[in-house]
Design a protein around this motif. Sequence first.
Motif, PDB file in Angstrom:
ATOM      1  N   GLU A 450       0.822  -1.211   0.000  1.00 57.12           N
ATOM      2  CA  GLU A 450       0.000   0.000   0.000  1.00 57.12           C
ATOM      3  C   GLU A 450       0.852   1.255   0.000  1.00 57.12           C
ATOM      4  O   GLU A 450       0.519   2.257  -0.647  1.00 57.12           O
ATOM      5  CB  GLU A 450      -0.955  -0.012   1.196  1.00 57.12           C
ATOM      6  CG  GLU A 450      -1.972  -1.150   1.149  1.00 57.12           C
ATOM      7  CD  GLU A 450      -2.695  -1.208  -0.194  1.00 57.12           C
ATOM      8  OE1 GLU A 450      -3.138  -0.149  -0.690  1.00 57.12           O
ATOM      9  OE2 GLU A 450      -2.804  -2.311  -0.756  1.00 57.12           O
ATOM     10  N   THR A 451       1.968   1.218   0.726  1.00 61.28           N
ATOM     11  CA  THR A 451       2.865   2.386   0.757  1.00 61.28           C
ATOM     12  C   THR A 451       3.446   2.666  -0.621  1.00 61.28           C
ATOM     13  O   THR A 451       3.511   3.815  -1.068  1.00 61.28           O
ATOM     14  CB  THR A 451       3.997   2.153   1.774  1.00 61.28           C
ATOM     15  OG1 THR A 451       3.437   1.977   3.070  1.00 61.28           O
ATOM     16  CG2 THR A 451       4.961   3.325   1.799  1.00 61.28           C
ATOM     17  N   TRP A 452       3.860   1.613  -1.309  1.00 59.71           N
ATOM     18  CA  TRP A 452       4.440   1.796  -2.638  1.00 59.71           C
ATOM     19  C   TRP A 452       3.370   2.234  -3.638  1.00 59.71           C
ATOM     20  O   TRP A 452       3.634   3.106  -4.482  1.00 59.71           O
ATOM     21  CB  TRP A 452       5.134   0.506  -3.089  1.00 59.71           C
ATOM     22  CG  TRP A 452       6.483   0.352  -2.435  1.00 59.71           C
ATOM     23  CD1 TRP A 452       6.732  -0.009  -1.146  1.00 59.71           C
ATOM     24  CD2 TRP A 452       7.763   0.596  -3.045  1.00 59.71           C
ATOM     25  NE1 TRP A 452       8.096  -0.010  -0.902  1.00 59.71           N
ATOM     26  CE2 TRP A 452       8.746   0.351  -2.038  1.00 59.71           C
ATOM     27  CE3 TRP A 452       8.168   0.973  -4.320  1.00 59.71           C
ATOM     28  CZ2 TRP A 452      10.112   0.492  -2.291  1.00 59.71           C
ATOM     29  CZ3 TRP A 452       9.531   1.107  -4.584  1.00 59.71           C
ATOM     30  CH2 TRP A 452      10.490   0.872  -3.577  1.00 59.71           C
ATOM     31  N   ARG A 453       2.200   1.669  -3.542  1.00 61.16           N
ATOM     32  CA  ARG A 453       1.129   2.091  -4.455  1.00 61.16           C
ATOM     33  C   ARG A 453       0.732   3.535  -4.193  1.00 61.16           C
ATOM     34  O   ARG A 453       0.481   4.304  -5.131  1.00 61.16           O
ATOM     35  CB  ARG A 453      -0.071   1.158  -4.304  1.00 61.16           C
ATOM     36  CG  ARG A 453       0.141  -0.210  -4.937  1.00 61.16           C
ATOM     37  CD  ARG A 453      -1.023  -1.149  -4.689  1.00 61.16           C
ATOM     38  NE  ARG A 453      -0.823  -2.438  -5.368  1.00 61.16           N
ATOM     39  CZ  ARG A 453      -1.144  -3.610  -4.865  1.00 61.16           C
ATOM     40  NH1 ARG A 453      -1.701  -3.691  -3.662  1.00 61.16           N
ATOM     41  NH2 ARG A 453      -0.926  -4.727  -5.543  1.00 61.16           N
ATOM     42  N   ALA A 454       0.687   3.921  -2.925  1.00 64.20           N
ATOM     43  CA  ALA A 454       0.331   5.296  -2.587  1.00 64.20           C
ATOM     44  C   ALA A 454       1.359   6.290  -3.115  1.00 64.20           C
ATOM     45  O   ALA A 454       1.032   7.456  -3.374  1.00 64.20           O
ATOM     46  CB  ALA A 454       0.202   5.443  -1.068  1.00 64.20           C
ATOM     47  N   ALA A 455       2.610   5.821  -3.290  1.00 65.48           N
ATOM     48  CA  ALA A 455       3.667   6.682  -3.830  1.00 65.48           C
ATOM     49  C   ALA A 455       3.677   6.681  -5.354  1.00 65.48           C
ATOM     50  O   ALA A 455       4.586   7.251  -5.972  1.00 65.48           O
ATOM     51  CB  ALA A 455       5.027   6.229  -3.298  1.00 65.48           C
TER      52      ALA A 455
END
Length: 465
Positions: A450-455
Amino acid sequence: MIPDWSTSDDGALEDRPADQEVGDPGAAVRISVMGCGYLGAVHAAAMASLGHDVVGLDVDTAKVADLAAGRAPFFEPGLGELLAEGARSGQLHFSSDVAALTAAEVHFLCVGTPQRRGENSADLRHVDAAVAQLLPHLKPGDLVVGKSTVPVGTAERIAEQVRAVEPAATLVWNPEFLREGHAVADTLAPDRLVYGVPEGPAGERAVAVLNRVYGKAVAEGTPVVVTDLTTAQLVKVAANSFLATKISFINAMAELCEATGGDVVQLAEAIGYDARIGRRFLNAGLGFGGGCLPKDIRAFMARAGELGVDQALTFLREVDAINMRRRVRMVDLAREECGGSLAGRRVAVLGAAFKPDSDDVRDSPALSVAAQMSLQGADVVVTDPQAIANASAKWPDLVFAETVEETVRGAELVLLLTEWPEYVALDPARVRTLVRRPRVLDGRNALDAETWRAAGWSYRALGRR
């Protein structure tokens, strides 16, 4: 250098009391360690740190020189400090002169047993050579302790050779259970000790001597399993086969999750709460590699075939096959992300070692995937905190970079293939400013999706939606 260990007037080692208190950390033992590769170097340094007088023997003079100077010839956390400590204390020596064996009373066999070229069976040439060197130097009362992982039946054969040369010497088997990256801790504070010994007084004395060798661990309550030679040899390969099976099981579940839309990470979490299953070694991804699990399960299958019970281990063939399929699947995913072809695509690979906290690239899944993508025409750049030298020696045609920044700059696809902590902790927003296209494949299910997708990244992993 040959250690100057005191002897009696007739030149033999001074006898130690047979009834010396078991587990006394102060009961120093004169030890030789034959083979100073990964297992032997760690074992020699650890035994010296416990207060024993140790000499490590190896035919590689350059390796001996490095070890004698306190330099670890491979990366293993904590080993350098132990080597330096042993050199300062004067209790740790390294030599290529087999005459050093005469001063020891306990001889550890720690040489490698690689897979035979073109076969599944273990190559025992190094074991046989070490035994041949040791036999002329055996004395009454000496203990020969096998630690190398060998096919069952090897110890019995060596025991006969020992008896034929020195009937008053004893062969025992004491398998190792080291994890690369944790080998020092695993040697100094093992989760169990296994002694394979003969029956009768010789076996009882062997147990007493080994309890002196591992006095600190025994005193601290480490479980000690005393068994026969045959069972002791089977313990290590059985343990590795079980761990390999567990890893391949969750990777088989990852294949099913990909086909059905399930999430293997959540699946592993759910079944891992069952105490009979447990969460450890249920991490889906590229699978296992290194110098132990792959060759050990193959040698185990080969030995079962020689014994006429090959059907008992047929399941290990599929364990091995599932493990190898994960590498192919990762290359397939990379090709899909690049529009069906890797030709001319710049691909960044984070990790070359088979696992973090190691510079070992033997049968490395990460390096295998990088090489396969390169062979399909990708412009691959690989980085690793410790394994670049070993990886470049194995695959000199690959391009290697020292830093993550160099590796990912201009990349159209980033692959995390070895879960080094510094890679898991990368800031996806910062890395995005360096790449050409923000696409990441997580080969170890180690990143926070989720962190990578949010970035702004396109994130994919084995066995996940």
